[in-house]
Scaffold this active site. Structure first.
Site, PDB file in Angstrom:
ATOM      1  CG  ASP A  16     -15.524   0.646 -23.143  1.00  0.00           C
ATOM      2  OD1 ASP A  16     -15.375   0.914 -24.092  1.00  0.00           O
ATOM      3  OD2 ASP A  16     -14.344   0.256 -22.443  1.00  0.00           O
TER       4      ASP A  16
HETATM    5  C1  BGC Z   1     -12.298   2.049 -24.732  1.00  0.00           C
HETATM    6  C2  BGC Z   1     -13.049   3.379 -24.147  1.00  0.00           C
HETATM    7  C3  BGC Z   1     -13.416   4.087 -25.286  1.00  0.00           C
HETATM    8  C4  BGC Z   1     -14.218   3.439 -26.342  1.00  0.00           C
HETATM    9  C5  BGC Z   1     -14.684   4.264 -27.641  1.00  0.00           C
HETATM   10  C6  BGC Z   1     -13.189   1.478 -25.687  1.00  0.00           C
HETATM   11  O1  BGC Z   1     -12.056   0.607 -26.244  1.00  0.00           O
HETATM   12  O2  BGC Z   1     -12.380   1.110 -23.541  1.00  0.00           O
HETATM   13  O3  BGC Z   1     -12.391   3.920 -23.183  1.00  0.00           O
HETATM   14  O4  BGC Z   1     -14.006   5.423 -24.878  1.00  0.00           O
HETATM   15  O5  BGC Z   1     -13.536   2.234 -26.722  1.00  0.00           O
HETATM   16  O6  BGC Z   1     -13.567   4.489 -28.214  1.00  0.00           O
END
Ligand code: BGC
Length: 752
Positions: A241
């Site tokens: 993530d």
């Molecule tokens: C989220 C993800 C997301 C990523 C990129 C993170 O904060 O948990 O679900 O894909 O950011 O935006």
């Protein structure tokens, strides 16, 4: 997967000859450059791996997901309904369709990976990202997740299933340690991940922010390598993530393949990020240490300081390079990561530049968004058949609600999509009645915090938002009183009250509706001839007024077509065919996760002491009457079930047959549900668990016979001592019904 690709038991030799050839020719530095992200020069991708021009390896672009395509440069895209609305249709085909449509939009922007679907189990109804997830039930979750992954990948885009795993809350998501037993992990939290690997061959999986049983999700060898890659046979790549990785070499050894985004937020969005620039300035001039500056600035704008770990970016860059050079990480470990990433690029034709063109923000996609939202809308209550409304019977309608004139496209955070057109309930209803009904509009209360502008999150920290947080927002309208709304309701034939919450990534949400919305509903209901409540919420909310109103419609976050969806359901142009994918409890204490130790946890430790008793498994076990049960949803027509039969198959399997007839005078959808429970289990088990379901569309008067299969896994529980799925001999009850609490027939079968 192409036929050349192979998987060994250890999952390490996943590549074609072509990929192997590339890996052999890459230098160490070039390999490092393929396992972490960088800034997308076009400003569109959420994550971007630059090309290797020497060897003709193209770039890899990843984009959010999962309610549509979120282009970094603001290119408009179709705003789909919330994932929970999709799940509420209980229709994997619909999930497939939505996946394929989103893939076409991703392709139109030359994006290769869609960061979707997200399907963490709804363990707590307070979860701020509930609207991005599907269900409290692992079977429904798996079916919708598989449909979604299949759809995205049938659209020639790699899917990214997230967030692996036990990322069930937003409060302190980066520090939190989920203490979860193996049984709950296997039976609830891992189930859909297992399914998308085994059934849909998902291309990538995102490692979560949180820790699981003491080890960070990005460094959890047991979860990433032993279970996901070796046991489930996952041969795609694991991506972190965003800014989740805290220890590059440890994550590399554990099984993380790609570190994202590899750049800081200010680098990625320099013009908007006043927060990070402020921290940077304070620490660059040494007025404060970086940690103190982070603490100060984040406390001012109301963020957790952990959200600002985003300055870490070098985890799979310098840190990993160093670790490989000094032997802490073997180069073969790095090779495998590169092989996994290039292997998926090869599979989707990216190495050849073969991706077909796509289309974005086109009328056909808007129509799909509308259809999915309609299918997912749940009619919770409909006394005296107040709904559907008819323009012939009505002269006037009072539309009430702080945001009833605005669309609720989605929730806050990384899933926010920017549609080119959107419509709120007021306009939708006005178009629908076309002057035949006199529609008045009153807010009846102050704006719900965030409204359609959403809360403060790391994603939308504009200079203005920060300034408003520090100095107060002068534009805040004064309190709006309920009086004009009550007056309007008194004069009208029907009152429609649109209420909502403001869920967003980064924060958990309360279960009560914000501001005075509960009082507003009661005040309107007291004077109105008939009151219809339309909920636009991420999930369950308390409804102290449920007995005071005639009808309740759960529209979730309907997406860009909101107004048209709500109008079509209210006036019966579309059927409210959704069924609840989560239990609506009457009060927070009714849910199984109701102590601070469980949620949000104490000292960053969340105890999953409820085990497998999540959602209806708990409501059934503790014999608590839910406000609206799992699987519930009314229809504008009536269905009758006859000839229910259950037959044992080979081994612990069964086949259920049931004839369903639409006995009403309107077409409609019914969702036939089969639950299974062991009568006298040797371990504590939920009284019943969803084992199979099917959604059918039946014209008025039509009947059909549905066949549902119950598989061996549905009979099994995960035995922690033996570390294996186990089916006990004995009697099992199959319950066929229209919800978890509306069972029309039961039959007992024996497993020997
Ligand atoms: C989220 C993800 C997301 C990523 C990129 C993170 O904060 O948990 O679900 O894909 O950011 O935006």
């Amino acid at each position: 997967m192409t036929s050349e690709q192979m998987t060994t038991d250890s999952g390490t030799d996943v590549a074609s000859d072509r990929v192997d050839g590339l890996v052999n020719r890459l230098t160490l530095e070039e390999k490092i450059d393929l396992v972490h992200g960088d800034v997308d020069p076009d400003g569109i991708a959420t994550g971007y791996v630059p090309p290797n021009e020497r060897l003709d390896i193209p770039s890899l672009s990843l984009i959010d997901g999962p309610l549509g395509v979120r282009a970094g440069d603001g290119t408009p895209a179709t705003g789909f309904p919330a994932s929970i609305a999709l799940a509420a249709a209980w229709d994997p085909e619909l999930a497939r369709d939505m996946g394929e449509t989103m893939a076409a939009e991703a392709r139109a922007l030359d994006q290769d990976v869609l960061l979707a679907p997200g399907f963490n189990i709804v363990r707590v109804p307070q979860c701020g990202r509930l609207f991005e997830y599907y269900s409290e039930d692992p079977h429904l979750n798996s079916r919708i997740a598989v449909g979604s992954v299949e759809g995205i990948q049938a659209g020639d885009v790699a899917a990214c299933a997230k967030h692996y795993v036990a990322n069930n809350q937003e409060t302190a998501r980066m520090e939190m340690n989920a203490n979860v037993g193996d049984r709950a992990l296997r039976e609830l939290y891992l189930r859909a991940f297992e399914a998308v690997v085994e059934e849909a061959d998902v291309a990538s999986i995102m490692a979560a922010y949180n820790h699981v049983n003491g080890t960070h999700a990005t460094e959890n060898r047991r979860l990433l390598t032993d279970i996901l890659k070796d046991e489930f046979g996952f041969d795609g790549f694991v991506v972190s993530d965003w800014w989740a990785t805290t220890d590059g070499p440890a994550a590399a050894r554990a099984g993380l393949d790609l570190d994202m985004p590899g750049a800081t937020l200010p680098e990625m969005a320099p013009e908007t990020n006043v927060l990070y620039r402020t921290i940077d300035t304070l620490s660059t001039f040494e007025w404060l240490s970086p940690d103190d500056a982070t603490e100060l600035v984040t406390s001012i704008v109301g963020l957790e300081s952990s959200e600002c770990r985003v300055h870490r970016s070098e985890k799979f860059d310098d840190d990993l390079l160093q670790a490989v050079e000094d032997g802490r990480v073997d180069e073969s470990v790095l090779d495998e990561k590169v092989r996994r990433i290039l292997g998926q690029m090869d599979r989707f034709g990216l190495l050849e530049g073969e991706q077909p063109d796509g289309e974005i923000d086109v009328p056909a996609h808007h129509e799909r968004s509308r259809h999915i939202a309609q299918r997912g809308t749940v009619l919770l209550q409909n006394e005296d058949d107040v709904l559907p409304l008819s323009t012939e019977d009505l002269d006037s309608m009072a539309l009430v609600g702080p945001h009833a004139d605005e669309p609720k496209v989605g929730g806050g955070g990384s899933s926010e999509v920017d549609p080119s057109s959107k419509i709120g309930p007021l306009d939708g209803i006005k178009y629908r009645v076309d002057g035949d009904v006199d529609v008045s509009f009153e807010r009846g209360g102050p704006p719900v915090q965030g409204g359609d502008d959403r809360d403060v999150t790391v994603w939308n920290l504009s200079a203005e938002t920060v300034a408003d947080s520090v100095f107060g927002d002068d534009d805040d309208p004064a309190d709006v009183s309920v009086a004009p709304a009550v007056e309007a309701a008194e004069d009208a034939d029907v009152a429609v009250v649109v209420v909502q919450d403001a869920a967003t990534e980064d924060f958990d949400r309360p279960l009560s509706l914000p501001n005075n919305q509960d009082e507003l509903v009661s005040a309107v209901a007291e004077v109105a001839e008939e009151t219809v409540v339309v909920l636009r919420t991420a999930g369950p909310v308390e409804m102290p007024w449920a007995d005071e109103v005639e009808a309740i419609v759960e529209a979730w976050y309907p997406g860009q077509e909101d107004g048209r969806v709500v109008a079509s359901i209210l006036f019966g142009d579309a059927e409210p065919s959704g069924r609840l994918p989560v239990t609506f409890g009457e009060r927070p204490g009714d849910y199984s996760v109701n102590t601070r130790r469980q949620h949000p946890g104490i000292d960053f430790e969340a105890e999953y002491s409820e085990g497998v008793f999540v959602g209806y498994r708990h409501f059934d076990n503790a014999d608590i009457e839910p406000l609206f049960p799992f699987g519930h949803g009314l229809s504008y027509t009536d269905f009758e079930y006859t000839d229910v039969s259950v037959e044992s198959g080979d081994g612990p399997t069964a086949t259920v047959q049931v004839t369903v007839e639409n006995v009403g005078d309107r077409d409609g959808y019914e969702v036939v549900q089969a639950y299974l429970g062991q009568d006298d289990p040797s371990v504590e088990r939920p009284p019943k668990e969803l084992a199979a379901f099917e959604s059918v569309e039946l014209a008025a008067g039509e009947e059909t016979t549905i066949t549902l299969s119950i598989e061996e896994r549905d009979f099994a529980y995960y035995d922690e001592d033996g570390a294996a799925w186990t089916v006990d001999d004995g009697e099992y009850t199959v319950s066929v019904g229209r919800s978890s609490r509306n069972i029309v027939a039961t039959e007992t079968i024996t497993v020997e």
